[in-house]
Design a protein around this motif. Structure first.
Motif, PDB file in Angstrom:
ATOM      1  N   SER A 185       0.903  -1.167   0.011  1.00 52.77           N
ATOM      2  CA  SER A 185      -0.103   0.004   0.088  1.00 52.77           C
ATOM      3  C   SER A 185       0.820   1.332  -0.131  1.00 52.77           C
ATOM      4  N   GLY A 186       2.092   1.030   0.862  1.00 50.23           N
ATOM      5  CA  GLY A 186       2.987   2.373   0.920  1.00 50.23           C
ATOM      6  C   GLY A 186       3.546   2.671  -0.584  1.00 50.23           C
ATOM      7  N   ILE A 187       3.833   1.456  -1.132  1.00 45.46           N
ATOM      8  CA  ILE A 187       4.512   1.588  -2.634  1.00 45.46           C
ATOM      9  C   ILE A 187       3.669   2.320  -3.373  1.00 45.46           C
ATOM     10  N   GLU A 188       2.365   1.967  -3.267  1.00 48.43           N
ATOM     11  CA  GLU A 188       1.147   2.696  -4.167  1.00 48.43           C
ATOM     12  C   GLU A 188       0.640   4.103  -3.851  1.00 48.43           C
ATOM     13  N   GLY A 189       1.540   4.468  -2.679  1.00 50.91           N
ATOM     14  CA  GLY A 189       1.188   5.820  -2.505  1.00 50.91           C
ATOM     15  C   GLY A 189      -0.071   6.000  -1.451  1.00 50.91           C
ATOM     16  N   ASP A 190      -0.268   4.760  -0.864  1.00 48.39           N
ATOM     17  CA  ASP A 190      -1.776   4.989  -0.019  1.00 48.39           C
ATOM     18  C   ASP A 190      -1.198   5.030   1.508  1.00 48.39           C
ATOM     19  N   ASP A 191      -0.778   6.142   2.011  1.00 48.40           N
ATOM     20  CA  ASP A 191       0.013   6.173   3.192  1.00 48.40           C
ATOM     21  C   ASP A 191      -1.063   5.945   4.561  1.00 48.40           C
ATOM     22  N   GLU A 192      -2.263   6.026   4.265  1.00 46.79           N
ATOM     23  CA  GLU A 192      -3.139   5.894   5.363  1.00 46.79           C
ATOM     24  C   GLU A 192      -3.412   4.409   5.543  1.00 46.79           C
ATOM     25  N   ALA A 193      -3.492   3.592   4.225  1.00 47.26           N
ATOM     26  CA  ALA A 193      -3.337   2.323   4.553  1.00 47.26           C
ATOM     27  C   ALA A 193      -2.280   1.527   5.054  1.00 47.26           C
ATOM     28  N   PHE A 194      -0.966   2.160   4.763  1.00 43.56           N
ATOM     29  CA  PHE A 194       0.260   1.787   5.161  1.00 43.56           C
ATOM     30  C   PHE A 194       0.277   1.947   6.655  1.00 43.56           C
ATOM     31  N   GLU A 195       0.019   3.428   7.286  1.00 47.01           N
ATOM     32  CA  GLU A 195      -0.049   3.544   8.660  1.00 47.01           C
ATOM     33  C   GLU A 195      -0.956   2.802   9.419  1.00 47.01           C
ATOM     34  N   SER A 196      -1.937   2.573   9.100  1.00 50.29           N
ATOM     35  CA  SER A 196      -3.315   1.668   9.725  1.00 50.29           C
ATOM     36  C   SER A 196      -2.506   0.197   9.782  1.00 50.29           C
ATOM     37  N   GLY A 197      -1.977  -0.139   8.650  1.00 51.08           N
ATOM     38  CA  GLY A 197      -1.446  -1.519   8.576  1.00 51.08           C
ATOM     39  C   GLY A 197      -0.511  -1.870   9.755  1.00 51.08           C
ATOM     40  N   MET A 198       0.418  -0.764   9.756  1.00 49.22           N
ATOM     41  CA  MET A 198       1.488  -0.951  10.494  1.00 49.22           C
ATOM     42  C   MET A 198       1.003  -0.866  12.010  1.00 49.22           C
ATOM     43  N   GLU A 199      -0.039   0.044  12.152  1.00 48.69           N
ATOM     44  CA  GLU A 199      -0.396   0.049  13.649  1.00 48.69           C
ATOM     45  C   GLU A 199      -1.314  -1.318  13.937  1.00 48.69           C
ATOM     46  N   ALA A 200      -1.644  -1.823  12.970  1.00 49.78           N
ATOM     47  CA  ALA A 200      -2.578  -3.270  13.127  1.00 49.78           C
ATOM     48  C   ALA A 200      -1.196  -4.311  13.649  1.00 49.78           C
ATOM     49  N   LEU A 201      -0.110  -4.038  13.026  1.00 46.92           N
ATOM     50  CA  LEU A 201       0.805  -5.114  13.215  1.00 46.92           C
ATOM     51  C   LEU A 201       1.162  -5.024  14.847  1.00 46.92           C
ATOM     52  N   ASP A 202       1.291  -3.656  15.206  1.00 48.09           N
ATOM     53  CA  ASP A 202       1.683  -3.489  16.475  1.00 48.09           C
ATOM     54  C   ASP A 202       0.978  -4.311  17.548  1.00 48.09           C
ATOM     55  N   THR A 203      -0.331  -4.385  17.218  1.00 53.26           N
ATOM     56  CA  THR A 203      -1.296  -5.133  18.243  1.00 53.26           C
ATOM     57  C   THR A 203      -1.084  -6.523  17.918  1.00 53.26           C
ATOM     58  N   ILE A 204      -0.699  -7.174  17.030  1.00 56.46           N
ATOM     59  CA  ILE A 204      -0.681  -8.429  16.826  1.00 56.46           C
ATOM     60  C   ILE A 204       0.750  -8.902  17.525  1.00 56.46           C
ATOM     61  N   ASP A 205       1.912  -8.327  17.132  1.00 53.62           N
ATOM     62  CA  ASP A 205       3.050  -8.619  17.668  1.00 53.62           C
ATOM     63  C   ASP A 205       3.951  -7.453  17.573  1.00 53.62           C
ATOM     64  N   GLU A 206       4.020  -6.665  18.742  1.00 49.66           N
ATOM     65  CA  GLU A 206       4.623  -5.552  18.900  1.00 49.66           C
ATOM     66  C   GLU A 206       5.946  -5.608  18.451  1.00 49.66           C
ATOM     67  N   GLU A 207       6.845  -6.643  19.298  1.00 46.25           N
ATOM     68  CA  GLU A 207       8.113  -6.578  18.849  1.00 46.25           C
ATOM     69  C   GLU A 207       8.587  -6.996  17.561  1.00 46.25           C
ATOM     70  N   ARG A 208       7.894  -7.841  16.944  1.00 48.45           N
ATOM     71  CA  ARG A 208       8.454  -8.343  15.311  1.00 48.45           C
ATOM     72  C   ARG A 208       7.834  -6.964  14.519  1.00 48.45           C
ATOM     73  N   ALA A 209       6.750  -6.220  14.827  1.00 47.88           N
ATOM     74  CA  ALA A 209       6.425  -5.100  14.049  1.00 47.88           C
ATOM     75  C   ALA A 209       7.367  -4.028  14.069  1.00 47.88           C
ATOM     76  N   ALA A 210       8.158  -4.110  15.294  1.00 48.36           N
ATOM     77  CA  ALA A 210       9.116  -2.953  15.440  1.00 48.36           C
ATOM     78  C   ALA A 210      10.284  -3.409  14.590  1.00 48.36           C
ATOM     79  N   SER A 211      10.658  -4.680  14.534  1.00 45.82           N
ATOM     80  CA  SER A 211      11.688  -5.172  13.755  1.00 45.82           C
ATOM     81  C   SER A 211      11.550  -4.892  12.212  1.00 45.82           C
ATOM     82  N   TYR A 212      10.280  -5.016  11.841  1.00 44.15           N
ATOM     83  CA  TYR A 212       9.893  -4.831  10.427  1.00 44.15           C
ATOM     84  C   TYR A 212       9.994  -3.222  10.167  1.00 44.15           C
ATOM     85  N   ARG A 213       9.494  -2.535  11.093  1.00 46.32           N
ATOM     86  CA  ARG A 213       9.766  -1.034  10.910  1.00 46.32           C
ATOM     87  C   ARG A 213      11.338  -0.557  10.586  1.00 46.32           C
ATOM     88  N   GLU A 214      12.172  -1.346  11.212  1.00 46.60           N
ATOM     89  CA  GLU A 214      13.593  -0.986  11.117  1.00 46.60           C
ATOM     90  C   GLU A 214      14.045  -1.511   9.537  1.00 46.60           C
TER      91      GLU A 214
END
Length: 415
Positions: A185-214
């Motif tokens: 979604s981010g590659i396609e320029g949909d910043d809102e979907a990117f941010e909401s998706g990353m927030e959803a990842l934080d709720t699923i597995d915060e530590e793993r999500a932080a790693s993928y943010r890196e």
């Protein structure tokens, strides 16, 4: 914290392995990849099946058996004759993987299994096979994920996003589907979907999500890379190596121009840095000769001492280049790496090698913090053109980086 899960083999498989053992453990699970230059695609470690303009890397050309020696005709028959559901799905998976690795008769596939559907190339067969499998079993998220991977392979991002959304409708906590949906979604320029998706990842597995943010940050940073077209002058005198990445050989087992140009850069670098080693990385034999064999022989003929050159002759793609070369670096106590490859390949290579290095050092309990530098063979008309980070390249960088973090492209079938 970087991820410990990695590729097909878990840490329990690779822990304590020598470089050769690690190579043998993973060689049968290699993956294909594209090397994007502008809007085109170049081969890297081997020529595989693909649409006429999108050839990928592959395993050895003599690994031509499907599963347990089923012929492609037998697989077609199992699908066409309405075999039991599980057998049809397995046959479709094997058809997909066969065309992915080796290619085949597209017209035959169209006539035998995919009647009424126009197929333009081998990857169309891959995608359609997984599509039919998901229709037979619409509850299997692994099949749906494989379908999305096939769509990403063909850069059909909208279709892949829709497939990920179907998965998330069924399993909202599916980490990989949520991650991929956010990234593309981010590659396609949909910043809102990117941010909401990353927030959803934080709720699923915060530590793993932080790693993928890196990981995402590393791709953003690599976009600003300025290419070195000359060998850096301040390279270390000790514990340093150049890693030279291979390129597909001709069917006759001979070098193509791209590999020769990379080797010319490597020769110059080796002459300027006489205490540095060279790791030449590339498998995929043609006529029994690997890319590493050809590179090793050429460098020796050009006057580079044989004892400086280390062959890594098992890798079939950039991810395995990284895995196997960095294992060698650990064994040889090499602390700093200078990458040598084409400009069109360098950003992807650096991102993957640094990710793999994090994994290898953690697995081995090493406290080495390697510095990665680079020098490119400029396969563009200008540096300015080379440094333009196009959408097509970003898709490929993310696709292979996700593999390097341990996410399988085709779950249970191919990493």
């Amino acid at each position: 914290m970087k991820k410990i899960a990695f590729l097909v083999a878990s840490a329990s498989v690779l822990a304590g392995c020598s470089g050769q053992q690690a190579q043998e453990a993973l060689a049968s699970n290699s993956g294909n990849e594209e090397n994007v230059k502008g809007n085109g695609v170049q081969e890297e470690n081997g020529e595989a099946a693909g649409n006429s303009e999108e050839n990928n890397e592959s395993v050895s050309d003599d690994s031509d058996e499907i599963a347990e020696a089923d012929s492609i005709e037998e697989l077609f028959e199992r699908v066409a004759n309405n075999s039991p559901t599980s057998e049809r799905i397995q046959a479709l998976e094997e058809i997909a993987m066969y065309y992915y690795w080796h290619g085949g008769d597209v017209l035959q596939a169209e006539e035998e299994v995919f009647e009424g559907i126009t197929l333009h190339g081998d990857y169309d067969v891959v995608e359609e096979a997984f599509r039919q499998a998901t229709e037979i079993d619409p509850y299997d998220t692994d099949l749906m994920y494989s379908l999305a991977s096939a769509q990403i392979l063909q850069q059909e991002i909208d279709e892949a996003l829709h497939t990920y959304e179907r998965m998330l409708n069924m399993e909202e906590d599916h980490f990989e589907a949520q991650l991929m949906h956010a990234i593309y979604s981010g590659i396609e320029g949909d910043d809102e979907a990117f941010e909401s998706g990353m927030e959803a990842l934080d709720t699923i597995d915060e530590e793993r999500a932080a790693s993928y943010r890196e990981n995402i940050t590393s791709v953003e940073e690599i976009q600003e890379l300025s290419f070195n077209t000359e060998v850096p002058e301040d390279l270390p005198d000790e514990n340093h190596a150049f890693v030279v990445l291979g390129y597909a050989l001709s069917d006759e087992g001979e070098m193509e121009e791209t590999l020769l140009e990379r080797l010319k850069v490597a020769k110059e670098a080796a002459e300027q840095n006489p205490d540095s080693k060279l790791i030449v990385s590339g498998g995929v034999p043609r006529q029994g000769i690997t890319e590493a064999d050809v590179m090793h022989e050429w460098l020796i003929e050009e006057g580079i001492e044989e004892d400086r050159i280390i062959k890594e002759d098992m890798a079939t793609d950039t991810v395995e280049n990284g895995l196997f070369s960095m294992q060698i670096a650990e064994e040889e106590q090499i602390e700093d790496i200078t990458m040598i490859t084409s400009a069109s390949h360098m950003r992807r290579a650096l991102v993957i090698f640094e990710e793999v290095d994090d994994y290898i050092t953690q697995k081995n309990g090493s406290d080495v913090e390697r510095d990665f530098s680079h020098v490119v063979y400029l396969d563009y008309d200008s540096v300015e053109e080379a440094e333009t980070f196009e959408r097509e390249e970003e898709i490929v960088v993310y696709r292979d980086l996700m593999r390097a973090t341990g996410i399988w492209a085709y779950p249970g079938l191919q990493r």
